[in-house]
Scaffold this active site. Structure first.
Site, short mmCIF file in Angstrom:
data_model
loop_
_atom_site.label_atom_id
_atom_site.label_comp_id
_atom_site.label_asym_id
_atom_site.label_seq_id
_atom_site.Cartn_x
_atom_site.Cartn_y
_atom_site.Cartn_z
N GLY A 48 2.63 24.75 23.44
CA GLY A 48 2.42 24.28 22.07
C GLY A 48 1.10 24.75 21.50
O GLY A 48 0.34 25.50 22.12
N GLN A 49 0.81 24.27 20.28
CA GLN A 49 -0.38 24.73 19.57
C GLN A 49 -1.66 24.42 20.33
O GLN A 49 -2.54 25.27 20.45
CB GLN A 49 -0.44 24.09 18.17
CG GLN A 49 -1.58 24.64 17.31
CD GLN A 49 -1.72 23.91 15.99
OE1 GLN A 49 -1.43 22.72 15.89
NE2 GLN A 49 -2.15 24.62 14.98
N ASP B 133 6.05 23.52 30.71
CA ASP B 133 6.66 23.41 29.39
C ASP B 133 8.18 23.35 29.59
O ASP B 133 8.70 23.76 30.64
CB ASP B 133 6.29 24.61 28.51
CG ASP B 133 6.47 24.33 27.03
OD1 ASP B 133 5.47 23.98 26.37
OD2 ASP B 133 7.60 24.45 26.52
N ARG B 134 8.86 22.86 28.55
CA ARG B 134 10.32 22.79 28.62
C ARG B 134 10.95 24.17 28.67
O ARG B 134 11.99 24.37 29.31
CB ARG B 134 10.84 22.01 27.40
CG ARG B 134 12.34 21.78 27.39
CD ARG B 134 12.73 20.87 26.23
NE ARG B 134 12.24 21.39 24.96
CZ ARG B 134 12.89 22.28 24.22
NH1 ARG B 134 14.04 22.79 24.63
NH2 ARG B 134 12.40 22.68 23.06
N TYR C 211 6.46 9.36 13.74
CA TYR C 211 5.41 9.96 14.58
C TYR C 211 4.23 9.00 14.72
O TYR C 211 3.69 8.81 15.81
CB TYR C 211 4.96 11.28 13.96
CG TYR C 211 3.94 12.04 14.76
CD1 TYR C 211 4.26 12.61 15.99
CD2 TYR C 211 2.64 12.22 14.28
CE1 TYR C 211 3.33 13.32 16.72
CE2 TYR C 211 1.70 12.94 15.00
CZ TYR C 211 2.05 13.49 16.22
OH TYR C 211 1.11 14.19 16.93
#
Length: 318
Positions: A11-12, A34-35, A137
């Site tokens: 991710g970022q 990670d996935r 979120y």
């Protein structure tokens, strides 16, 4: 931190944090996961954090003492897919905390300015401001802070976190967050000298450049636990800006950069529920938080990196 497992390494934040941790602690001591499969990031393990047995098995395999839990679905995507976001964000966090409890690991969990809703003081929002988020979120992040507090108080798990503002990075593409417009603006300034913002004029949000976010994460995890009073999670930020402020900074390098607006109702409503600026004094006092990048210094560095990348791509197609 002796051996560190990073979830959501693609991710970022994870893209750059893994590199920063490996530079500081050595590559073999930082296990990326990670996935999806990631190339050239060994040691790496594919991991779905919604599989609790897999999380425990992987953390045990490498005998990690710290888990940096970054795997999550971000704000705008979470509004579009609320049930999937709950499954990943809350189910994944619970699995990580359970693994940490069983293996006696420390845990870092990023929180967000999304924990604050319209009822919080919008300017200089204090560390202990009321948290009544109106987004899925934000609900995840608020519940996550409380869950981390519970595991610390109930089981003694050393949980720590930061309430990140919008994070700006040249290294990784945006991942579905409301503040991603800022990254997009820099990219489009270099490519097209123009950008249409999905956030309305005059909408101020806190931002921070990625190097400051990485340094804050590492500094918090290395801090003396006896000094931490608000461990889950600290307000951190570097600047409060609206789209026009970023555009003005860009024009110091690209004078003909054009900015216009076409607000997206979903992301605009999310942005309006968040604070304009945060009070970061608790992070400053308890573990020495100090951002190094203001808006103009960040702009210079962002444009330098993006212009070099664009020039390289141009040479490749010639």
């Amino acid at each position: 931190m002796e051996r560190i497992l990073v979830t959501g390494a693609g991710g970022q934040i994870g893209t750059e944090l893994v590199a920063a941790l490996r530079e500081r602690y050595g590559a073999s001591r930082v296990i990326a996961s990670d996935r999806r499969s990631l190339a050239d990031i060994e040691p790496f393990e594919q991991l779905d954090v919604t599989d609790g047995k897999a999380v425990l098995r992987l953390a045990g395999k490498y005998k990690v003492d710290t888990i940096i839990h970054l795997a999550a679905i971000l704000s705008a995507t979470a509004e579009a897919q609320p049930l999937a976001a709950w499954h990943v964000n809350m189910g994944g966090l619970l699995n990580v905390l359970e693994a940490a409890r069983e293996l006696n690991c420390s845990v870092f969990v990023p929180s967000s300015i999304a924990v604050f809703g319209p009822g919080a003081e919008p300017n200089g929002t204090p560390q202990t401001a009321v948290q009544r988020p109106i987004t899925m979120y934000g609900i995840h992040k608020t519940a996550g802070e409380l869950l981390c507090d519970y595991y610390y108080l109930k089981y003694g798990v050393d949980t720590r976190g930061l309430r990140f503002p919008g994070l700006i990075s040249h290294a990784a593409p945006p991942g579905g967050g409301t503040t991603d417009y800022a990254v997009e603006m820099y990219v489009e300034a270099v490519k097209k000298k123009a950008y249409t913002s999905y956030i309305a004029e005059g909408t101020f949000l806190d931002m921070m450049y990625m190097p400051d976010a990485l340094n804050a994460t590492i500094r918090l995890m290395e801090a003396d636990p006896a000094r931490l009073k608000h461990r889950n999670a600290y307000n951190v930020s570097a600047m409060s800006v609206d789209p026009a402020a970023i555009a003005g900074s860009i024009r110091r390098r690209i004078p003909d950069f054009a900015l216009d607006y076409a607000p997206d109702p979903l992301r605009q409503s999310i942005a309006e529920s968040w604070p304009n600026s945060l009070d970061t004094s608790c992070a400053e006092e308890e573990w020495g938080f100090r951002p190094q990048y203001d808006l103009d210094r960040m702009t210079e560095d962002m444009l330098d990196h993006l212009m070099r990348r664009e020039a390289y791509r141009f040479r490749q197609v010639q």
